[in-house]
Scaffold this motif. Structure first.
Motif, PDB file in Angstrom:
ATOM      1  N   SER A 140      10.656  -3.121   2.382  1.00 45.80           N
ATOM      2  CA  SER A 140      10.912  -3.923   3.559  1.00 45.80           C
ATOM      3  C   SER A 140       9.566  -4.195   4.210  1.00 45.80           C
ATOM      4  CB  SER A 140      11.822  -3.150   4.503  1.00 45.80           C
ATOM      5  OG  SER A 140      11.104  -2.071   5.017  1.00 45.80           O
ATOM      6  N   THR A 141       9.556  -5.167   5.105  1.00 49.86           N
ATOM      7  CA  THR A 141       8.268  -5.526   5.695  1.00 49.86           C
ATOM      8  C   THR A 141       7.672  -4.366   6.473  1.00 49.86           C
ATOM      9  OG1 THR A 141       9.627  -6.561   7.330  1.00 49.86           O
ATOM     10  CG2 THR A 141       8.375  -8.034   5.893  1.00 49.86           C
ATOM     11  N   SER A 142       8.564  -3.508   7.019  1.00 51.47           N
ATOM     12  CA  SER A 142       8.031  -2.397   7.807  1.00 51.47           C
ATOM     13  C   SER A 142       7.232  -1.423   6.954  1.00 51.47           C
ATOM     14  CB  SER A 142       9.176  -1.671   8.495  1.00 51.47           C
ATOM     15  OG  SER A 142       9.966  -1.057   7.506  1.00 51.47           O
ATOM     16  N   GLN A 143       7.481  -1.473   5.643  1.00 53.91           N
ATOM     17  CA  GLN A 143       6.744  -0.536   4.789  1.00 53.91           C
ATOM     18  C   GLN A 143       5.396  -1.123   4.366  1.00 53.91           C
ATOM     19  OE1 GLN A 143       9.918  -0.293   2.211  1.00 53.91           O
ATOM     20  NE2 GLN A 143      10.947   1.221   3.469  1.00 53.91           N
ATOM     21  N   ARG A 144       5.131  -2.332   4.806  1.00 56.78           N
ATOM     22  CA  ARG A 144       3.815  -2.882   4.517  1.00 56.78           C
ATOM     23  C   ARG A 144       2.921  -2.592   5.720  1.00 56.78           C
ATOM     24  NH1 ARG A 144       3.881  -6.452   0.485  1.00 56.78           N
ATOM     25  NH2 ARG A 144       5.917  -6.814  -0.396  1.00 56.78           N
ATOM     26  N   CYS A 145       1.676  -2.486   5.488  1.00 57.76           N
ATOM     27  CA  CYS A 145       0.775  -2.194   6.580  1.00 57.76           C
ATOM     28  C   CYS A 145      -0.482  -3.008   6.328  1.00 57.76           C
ATOM     29  CB  CYS A 145       0.478  -0.695   6.557  1.00 57.76           C
ATOM     30  SG  CYS A 145      -0.745  -0.240   7.734  1.00 57.76           S
ATOM     31  N   ASP A 146      -1.100  -3.488   7.414  1.00 62.49           N
ATOM     32  CA  ASP A 146      -2.274  -4.335   7.203  1.00 62.49           C
ATOM     33  C   ASP A 146      -3.382  -3.583   6.495  1.00 62.49           C
ATOM     34  OD1 ASP A 146      -0.987  -6.365   8.301  1.00 62.49           O
ATOM     35  OD2 ASP A 146      -1.834  -6.116  10.316  1.00 62.49           O
ATOM     36  N   ALA A 147      -3.557  -2.302   6.890  1.00 57.60           N
ATOM     37  CA  ALA A 147      -4.684  -1.553   6.341  1.00 57.60           C
ATOM     38  C   ALA A 147      -4.500  -1.223   4.868  1.00 57.60           C
ATOM     39  CB  ALA A 147      -4.863  -0.271   7.134  1.00 57.60           C
ATOM     40  N   PHE A 148      -3.270  -0.980   4.492  1.00 60.33           N
ATOM     41  CA  PHE A 148      -3.021  -0.616   3.095  1.00 60.33           C
ATOM     42  C   PHE A 148      -1.621  -1.083   2.707  1.00 60.33           C
ATOM     43  CE2 PHE A 148      -0.182   2.724   4.354  1.00 60.33           C
ATOM     44  CZ  PHE A 148      -0.691   3.154   5.576  1.00 60.33           C
ATOM     45  N   SER A 149      -1.310  -1.013   1.414  1.00 57.33           N
ATOM     46  CA  SER A 149      -0.023  -1.532   0.997  1.00 57.33           C
ATOM     47  C   SER A 149       0.671  -0.554   0.055  1.00 57.33           C
ATOM     48  CB  SER A 149      -0.240  -2.877   0.309  1.00 57.33           C
ATOM     49  OG  SER A 149       0.866  -3.172  -0.490  1.00 57.33           O
ATOM     50  N   ILE A 150       1.820  -0.049   0.503  1.00 58.58           N
ATOM     51  CA  ILE A 150       2.592   0.841  -0.360  1.00 58.58           C
ATOM     52  C   ILE A 150       3.178   0.003  -1.498  1.00 58.58           C
ATOM     53  CG2 ILE A 150       4.571   2.429  -0.446  1.00 58.58           C
ATOM     54  CD1 ILE A 150       3.935   3.209   2.415  1.00 58.58           C
ATOM     55  N   GLY A 151       3.397  -1.281  -1.174  1.00 61.25           N
ATOM     56  CA  GLY A 151       3.930  -2.192  -2.199  1.00 61.25           C
ATOM     57  C   GLY A 151       3.004  -2.303  -3.397  1.00 61.25           C
ATOM     58  N   SER A 152       1.692  -2.354  -3.116  1.00 57.38           N
ATOM     59  CA  SER A 152       0.744  -2.461  -4.238  1.00 57.38           C
ATOM     60  C   SER A 152       0.833  -1.235  -5.112  1.00 57.38           C
ATOM     61  CB  SER A 152      -0.692  -2.554  -3.726  1.00 57.38           C
ATOM     62  OG  SER A 152      -0.779  -3.602  -2.847  1.00 57.38           O
ATOM     63  N   ALA A 153       0.996  -0.067  -4.433  1.00 60.08           N
ATOM     64  CA  ALA A 153       1.084   1.172  -5.216  1.00 60.08           C
ATOM     65  C   ALA A 153       2.326   1.141  -6.080  1.00 60.08           C
ATOM     66  CB  ALA A 153       1.117   2.363  -4.277  1.00 60.08           C
ATOM     67  N   LEU A 154       3.424   0.653  -5.493  1.00 65.69           N
ATOM     68  CA  LEU A 154       4.676   0.587  -6.251  1.00 65.69           C
ATOM     69  C   LEU A 154       4.518  -0.351  -7.449  1.00 65.69           C
ATOM     70  CD1 LEU A 154       7.593   1.447  -6.469  1.00 65.69           C
ATOM     71  CD2 LEU A 154       8.225  -0.290  -4.822  1.00 65.69           C
ATOM     72  N   GLU A 155       3.842  -1.473  -7.180  1.00 68.56           N
ATOM     73  CA  GLU A 155       3.585  -2.413  -8.282  1.00 68.56           C
ATOM     74  C   GLU A 155       2.803  -1.729  -9.378  1.00 68.56           C
ATOM     75  OE1 GLU A 155       1.485  -6.077  -7.610  1.00 68.56           O
ATOM     76  OE2 GLU A 155       2.885  -6.484  -5.970  1.00 68.56           O
ATOM     77  N   ARG A 156       1.781  -0.993  -8.952  1.00 58.31           N
ATOM     78  CA  ARG A 156       0.944  -0.306  -9.944  1.00 58.31           C
ATOM     79  C   ARG A 156       1.770   0.669 -10.773  1.00 58.31           C
ATOM     80  NH1 ARG A 156      -3.135  -0.540  -5.874  1.00 58.31           N
ATOM     81  NH2 ARG A 156      -4.675  -1.965  -6.718  1.00 58.31           N
ATOM     82  N   MET A 157       2.816   1.177 -10.165  1.00 55.01           N
ATOM     83  CA  MET A 157       3.639   2.163 -10.875  1.00 55.01           C
ATOM     84  C   MET A 157       4.803   1.493 -11.573  1.00 55.01           C
ATOM     85  SD  MET A 157       3.025   5.002  -8.136  1.00 55.01           S
ATOM     86  CE  MET A 157       1.326   4.953  -7.648  1.00 55.01           C
ATOM     87  N   HIS A 196      -6.135   0.402   0.151  1.00 55.92           N
ATOM     88  CA  HIS A 196      -6.676   0.736   1.478  1.00 55.92           C
ATOM     89  C   HIS A 196      -8.177   0.453   1.446  1.00 55.92           C
ATOM     90  CE1 HIS A 196      -7.292   2.503   5.263  1.00 55.92           C
ATOM     91  NE2 HIS A 196      -6.277   3.355   5.261  1.00 55.92           N
ATOM     92  N   ALA A 197      -8.519  -0.824   1.787  1.00 55.49           N
ATOM     93  CA  ALA A 197      -9.889  -1.281   1.583  1.00 55.49           C
ATOM     94  C   ALA A 197     -10.902  -0.482   2.403  1.00 55.49           C
ATOM     95  CB  ALA A 197      -9.976  -2.761   1.912  1.00 55.49           C
ATOM     96  N   GLU A 198     -10.541  -0.218   3.680  1.00 53.91           N
ATOM     97  CA  GLU A 198     -11.507   0.429   4.565  1.00 53.91           C
ATOM     98  C   GLU A 198     -11.806   1.865   4.097  1.00 53.91           C
ATOM     99  OE1 GLU A 198     -10.223   0.225   8.605  1.00 53.91           O
ATOM    100  OE2 GLU A 198     -12.114   1.056   9.365  1.00 53.91           O
ATOM    101  N   ALA A 230     -15.081   5.890   1.235  1.00 52.17           N
ATOM    102  CA  ALA A 230     -15.126   6.917   0.191  1.00 52.17           C
ATOM    103  C   ALA A 230     -16.194   6.558  -0.840  1.00 52.17           C
ATOM    104  CB  ALA A 230     -13.760   7.040  -0.467  1.00 52.17           C
ATOM    105  N   GLN A 231     -16.275   5.257  -1.126  1.00 50.98           N
ATOM    106  CA  GLN A 231     -17.275   4.830  -2.121  1.00 50.98           C
ATOM    107  C   GLN A 231     -18.704   5.078  -1.599  1.00 50.98           C
ATOM    108  OE1 GLN A 231     -16.573   0.930  -3.556  1.00 50.98           O
ATOM    109  NE2 GLN A 231     -18.040   1.123  -5.201  1.00 50.98           N
ATOM    110  N   GLN A 232     -18.881   4.782  -0.292  1.00 50.51           N
ATOM    111  CA  GLN A 232     -20.219   5.011   0.277  1.00 50.51           C
ATOM    112  C   GLN A 232     -20.571   6.497   0.270  1.00 50.51           C
ATOM    113  OE1 GLN A 232     -19.755   3.082   4.009  1.00 50.51           O
ATOM    114  NE2 GLN A 232     -20.349   1.062   3.223  1.00 50.51           N
ATOM    115  N   ILE A 233     -19.559   7.313   0.579  1.00 58.05           N
ATOM    116  CA  ILE A 233     -19.814   8.777   0.570  1.00 58.05           C
ATOM    117  C   ILE A 233     -20.215   9.205  -0.848  1.00 58.05           C
ATOM    118  CG2 ILE A 233     -18.794  11.056   0.921  1.00 58.05           C
ATOM    119  CD1 ILE A 233     -16.932   9.695   3.019  1.00 58.05           C
TER     120      ILE A 233
END
Ligand code: ADP
Length: 851
Positions: free
Chosen positions: A734-751, A804-806, A811-814
């Motif tokens: 549902s739209t509520s499970q999407r978030c601007d900062a990150f996307s649970i949907g993308s993870a689900l797609e990946r799986m 989660h781009a930010e 994490a990449q910089q660290i």
């Protein structure tokens, strides 16, 4: 009162060693003035008391020190001298810090003691102290503040006892635990690697054998290849057993708690073993009373495994007679039910003195028996451990030469979907099967003749049919059946249905059916045949004889009810069921899946192992797909840069650049192009966590080796056509499970759209995130850039799965900082990352709760 006990003047009188104590002037004066005032008698009594107490303190076995309010030692007893080697004269005037603490004394403990001396309050702590001669010992040090009459801190009593032995034991235990854990870890790793090494060639053997069996072969060749396949299957079973037992022993076997249908589990297990039983001419019967709850929660996979092993053994050790699987309810509460399962056979039995031994690993009753029947002796060990892990109990009763009964109990949850009404016909239908109430009501009062030579089968059929309101007559063979039919036709109350067992001695079911057909006067009604799983040609025989209804044993209540309803209530034939029953008998490896598809896919296959590559290639090419093969991760990355693939199949363990790192690189490149090729991991690793690693690296799905052609084709085509992507987008999020900062949907797609997989991954995220944050912080504190790099890399992979781009950027910089040794810069970034990780973890946890 406490401070009187150690009043120095008394000690001076009592103990010559205590002469050195410098009495605080004012205190002494106060005491003597008090004494004068109370009078001589009272003073003498006080003095007596004090002398006694002082003697106790001075001779106490614990080391005792008296310090002034600022922590300067004023007095020590004999035990302290013994413990530390310092005479009172050497100790007096010193601070603990200078006298007994040294470089190896834990800095935190020292600080804690100093803080207590400043702030007041009691403290008990273990501390490493130095003796006068420089040797060390562990003491339990108790600091007790003593206040004067005005409540002001006047001095400290320190009581110490030697705890060196206890500490040594504790340290030895910790070291032993660490080394056990390390060896268990290395054992697991060794097993994972071994499993990889063995599974990889086994994969090729099994796959190629399966392929060969689908080609034109002479009878002799088919025989040879079938033997290769049987042996490879046995080898794989053995490998799985060894892995299972190691997992259990390493505490890594996890028991699930999911909703399942018990009838389905029992049916699937017995169906899978029916061919084996029937090939030996054994009856395999299942008895589940109609009233027990069937929508339960627990671990269906492990229950299946336990049943499979017990029934498998029963078949193995029985040469004639029957195997009966029985499920009984023991007790039930609002939300739990205790089930007792039993598997009984009429086999060779087990000698009394060996009854308990058979549960030990690699133990068989005797080697001659093992030679006769084969087996590793691991099955019952795994079974009993699994039952114990599920908090159940397993036991056996056996009589040599007569047979054995294995019992186990399990307390299972009642699933939330439980239909508590115990509808009389609905149980034990499986979740997919629904039969209308009306159709079942129509069965009421219909007459059925059951002909089966096996008493258990007759009993079970009778119970099931009786439950649906049918009137039954039971016969143990053709002669009795013909008699019943004759008398029924004379009385003009003919049978509506005759259920025949195909496999009966003397006159079998088919012969009896023929006899009935030749005698129209018997008005036998509709005939239903119960056949064995090893006779796939029974369907044809039934069809030729005009018998439309045909079921494979062991018959589940649901299949039986459906067939009876179709045959009687609606008057239609049960041919559809007959077809599916037949389908149950043929090999599940139907070569149909190797026929060409209409729309071929462009597939990249990456595997360093040539036989595996060839196998996967030939399966996919047979389906008409266009396959490009590469041998290592580097080549895969450049292939993906130059071309776009519908699916990538990526081996995980490869020399040079492995599958995980290649996938990460491909995903990084895709970030620029906006493309996304589904990547399927091919891995021989069978331990928990491997799948998560693949998904965390950016892979979309996972196939464990040895790969079955049908699974491979189905997954490749599903992902290649993007089917799961579409379905996960619109149905699961549902739209509520999407978030601007990150996307649970993308993870689900990946799986691959698999919600279960996503949930598992979220569990992994929730568990790992705080650990990784801690690991990064610790790595900075302890200046360990390599540890920091590893933690940051893992963090990057985890958050990347959710786009989660930010967090990913940080994490990449660290990770970069760590690589270049810029620890201090990483510290600021970790601070910035912390709230992001917290919000993210909370959000995925919320999602997990809601789903
Ligand atoms: P295996 O692989 O040898 O069957 P198990 O651990 O499953 O190993 O069983 C251990 C031994 O227990 C068997 O070798 C057999 O001697 C005995 N056993 C197990 N089940 C039965 C049974 N139903 N009837 C007789 N003996 C049995």
């Amino acid at each position: 009162m406490c401070h009187f006990v150690v009043t120095p003047p008394i000690l001076v009188a009592m103990n010559k060693k205590a002469f050195q104590i410098r009495l605080p002037e004012s205190a002494s004066q106060v005491r003597s003035e008090q004494s004068d005032f109370r009078g001589d008698e009272q003073a003498a009594a006080d003095r007596d008391d004090l002398e006694t107490l002082s003697l106790v303190v001075s001779r106490a076995s614990n080391a005792i020190l008296i310090m002034d309010a600022s922590g300067v030692i004023q007095w020590t007893n004999d035990a302290f001298s013994k413990l530390s080697g310092y005479e009172p004269a050497e100790a007096v005037g010193c601070m603990l810090n200078d006298l007994v603490f040294g470089p190896s004394t834990d800095a935190n403990t020292r600080q804690q003691i100093n803080k207590t001396l400043v702030a007041g309050g009691e403290l008990t702590t273990d501390v490493l102290q130095y003796r006068c001669d420089g040797t060390t010992l562990w003491v339990e040090c108790k600091l007790i503040p003593v206040n004067d009459d005005n409540g002001k801190l006047s001095r400290w009593i320190v009581i110490e006892s030697d705890v060196t032995r206890r500490r040594q034991t504790e340290e030895a235990l910790v070291a032993a635990k660490k080394s056990a854990e390390a060896s268990s870890r290395s054992k697991s790793e060794f097993l994972a690697n071994m499993s990889h090494e063995i599974r990889t060639p086994l994969n090729a053997i099994l796959g190629m054998t399966e392929l060969a069996l689908t080609t034109e072969l002479s009878r002799e060749q088919r025989d040879y290849i079938q033997t290769v396949k049987t042996s490879a299957d046995a080898l794989l079973d053995l490998l799985n057993d060894v892995l299972d037992i190691t997992k259990i022993e390493a505490g890594k076997m996890e028991i699930e708690e999911v909703d399942f249908n018990l009838a389905e589990v029992v049916r699937e297990t017995t169906k899978a073993l029916a061919v084996r039983a029937h090939e030996k001419g054994l009856e395999l019967a299942v008895h589940m009373p109609m009233t027990i709850p069937h929508e339960l929660s627990g671990d269906p996979t492990r229950i299946r495994q336990v049943l499979f092993n017990l029934i498998g053994n029963a078949i193995k050790f029985t040469s004639a007679g029957e195997i009966v699987v029985d499920v009984q309810e023991q007790w039930q509460t609002e939300d739990e039910v205790c089930m007792q399962f039993s598997v009984s056979d009429t086999g060779i039995g087990i000698p009394k003195q060996r009854l308990q031994k058979i549960f030990d690993a690699f133990t068989q009753v005797d080697s001659s028996m093992a030679r006769r029947f084969g087996g590793s002796g691991l099955g019952l060990t795994i079974t009993s451990k699994l039952v114990r892990l599920m908090n159940g109990r397993l036991w056996v009763q056996s009589s040599e030469g007569k047979g054995s009964s294995f019992y186990f109990t399990l307390t299972l949850g009642l699933a939330s979907t439980q239909d508590r009404s115990l509808d009389k016909h609905r149980w034990p239908l499986t979740s997919q099967e629904q039969i209308s109430d009306l159709a079942v009501e129509n069965l009421e009062g219909k007459r059925v003749l059951i002909v089966d030579d096996n008493a258990t089968n007759r009993k079970i059929l009778n119970e099931m049919l009786g439950h649906w309101g049918l009137k039954t007559t039971l016969c143990d063979g053709a002669a009795a059946a013909l008699k019943e039919l004759e008398s029924a036709s004379r009385g003009e109350v003919a049978f509506d249905l005759v259920i025949l067992d195909a496999m009966m001695p003397v006159v079998d079911g088919f012969q009896l059916a023929e006899m009935m057909q030749q005698r129209p006067d018997l008005q036998a009604g509709t005939v239903m045949m119960l056949s064995s799983a090893d006779r796939p040609n029974s369907t044809n025989r039934c069809k030729q004889m005009g018998i439309e209804s045909y079921l494979v044993k062991p018959v589940s209540a649901s299949a039986l009810l459906e067939a009876i309803v179709n045959t009687l209530a609606t008057g239609t034939h049960a041919s559809a069921r007959a077809e599916s029953a037949h389908a149950d008998c043929v090999s599940p490896r139907d070569p149909q899946f190797l026929q060409a598809v209409e729309k071929p896919l462009r597939i990249l296959l990456v595997d360093d192992h040539e036989p595996n590559r060839k196998l996967v290639e030939s399966i996919l090419k047979r389906r008409g797909h266009d396959v490009r093969s590469e041998c290592d991760g580097e080549a895969a990355i450049s292939a993906c840069q130059s071309e776009s693939f519908d699916v990538v199949l990526m081996d995980v363990q490869m020399p040079g650049r492995d599958g995980l790192s290649a996938t990460q690189a491909i995903r990084e490149n895709e970030a620029n192009t906006g493309q996304h090729s589904p990547i399927i991991a091919l891995t021989a690793h069978a331990l928990k966590g491997d799948r998560e690693k693949c998904l965390a690296a950016g892979m979309d799905s996972y196939l464990a080796k040895p790969i079955h052609a049908a699974d491979l084709v189905s997954l490749v085509e599903q992902l290649g056509r993007g089917e799961t992507k579409a379905s996960c987008e619109d149905t699961r999020l549902s739209t509520s499970q999407r978030c601007d900062a990150f996307s649970i949907g993308s993870a689900l797609e990946r799986m691959g759209g698999e919600l279960d997989l996503l949930k598992e991954h979220i569990g992994y995220v929730i568990n790992d995130m705080p650990q990784l944050m801690q690991m990064m912080t610790d790595a900075i504190e302890q200046s360990e850039p390599r540890r920091l790099e590893i933690a940051a890399h893992r963090m990057k992979s985890l958050v990347s799965s959710y786009d989660h781009a930010e967090a990913r950027e940080l994490a990449q910089q660290i990770e970069q900082d760590a690589k270049q040794g810029r620890i201090e810069e990483a510290r600021d970034r970790i601070e910035a990352l912390c709230p992001l990780v917290e919000t993210f973890t909370l959000a995925v946890d919320e999602y997990l709760q809601a789903n």
